[in-house]
Design a protein around this motif. Structure first.
Motif, short mmCIF file in Angstrom:
data_model
loop_
_atom_site.label_atom_id
_atom_site.label_comp_id
_atom_site.label_asym_id
_atom_site.label_seq_id
_atom_site.Cartn_x
_atom_site.Cartn_y
_atom_site.Cartn_z
N TYR A 29 0.81 -1.22 0.00
CA TYR A 29 0.00 0.00 0.00
C TYR A 29 0.84 1.27 0.00
CZ TYR A 29 -4.51 -2.27 0.69
OH TYR A 29 -5.65 -3.00 0.52
N GLN A 69 -7.83 -8.52 10.81
CA GLN A 69 -7.45 -7.19 10.32
C GLN A 69 -6.57 -7.32 9.06
OE1 GLN A 69 -5.51 -4.81 13.27
NE2 GLN A 69 -5.49 -2.97 11.99
N ASN A 73 -7.91 -6.14 5.23
CA ASN A 73 -7.17 -5.07 4.55
C ASN A 73 -6.29 -5.59 3.42
OD1 ASN A 73 -8.15 -2.98 6.19
ND2 ASN A 73 -6.69 -3.52 7.78
#
Length: 145
Positions: A29, A69, A73
């Motif tokens: 990311y 999580q 993501n």
């Protein structure tokens, strides 16, 4: 298929794997190195905050939350290393098996006399070890039908 898991992982191995997968996710990311390093330090601080936790119920809950999580993501186009399964170069370089050398022409073998002399010695040692371990093979004509 060395990438398949064949044994149970310890808690320490699971935590290390989770941390590494978290770093890889950040890397996908965050394209600027300084943003990645900042968030990597925050991730490490989060892991260090719970490193001395002894309550296994709480530890299991933390691991489940972290796994969820990480899963929620996940990147839409995950990074794959070229030589890893699914990568563009996986299986591209084929290492020929040892028996291919048996079919070399004698003139080709003559270019590497020391190597092939040692190879013949090792093949003889292997046959001797095999016979001592598993017994002599039966001759082809002695099989009873």
């Amino acid at each position: 298929m060395s990438f398949l898991q064949t044994s149970a992982l310890t808690h320490q191995q699971k935590v290390k794997s989770l941390y590494k997968r978290g770093l890889r996710l950040l890397e996908m990311y965050l394209h600027h190195r300084h943003h990645f390093r900042y968030n990597a330090v925050l991730l490490r601080a989060e892991f260090d905050q719970h490193k001395n936790e002894r309550d296994m119920i709480k530890v299991k809950k933390l691991m489940e939350d972290a796994e969820y999580q990480l899963w929620s993501n996940q990147h839409y186009q995950p990074k794959q290393f070229p030589d890893s399964p699914g990568g563009v170069a996986h299986g591209r370089v084929v290492v020929p098996p040892d028996w291919v050398l048996d079919y070399w022409h004698p003139l080709e073998k003559a270019m590497y006399p020391e190597y092939f002399a040692r190879r013949e010695e090792r093949k003889a040692e292997y046959v001797k070890w095999w016979n001592s371990q598993y017994g002599e093979p039966e001759p082809a004509g002695d099989k009873a039908h």
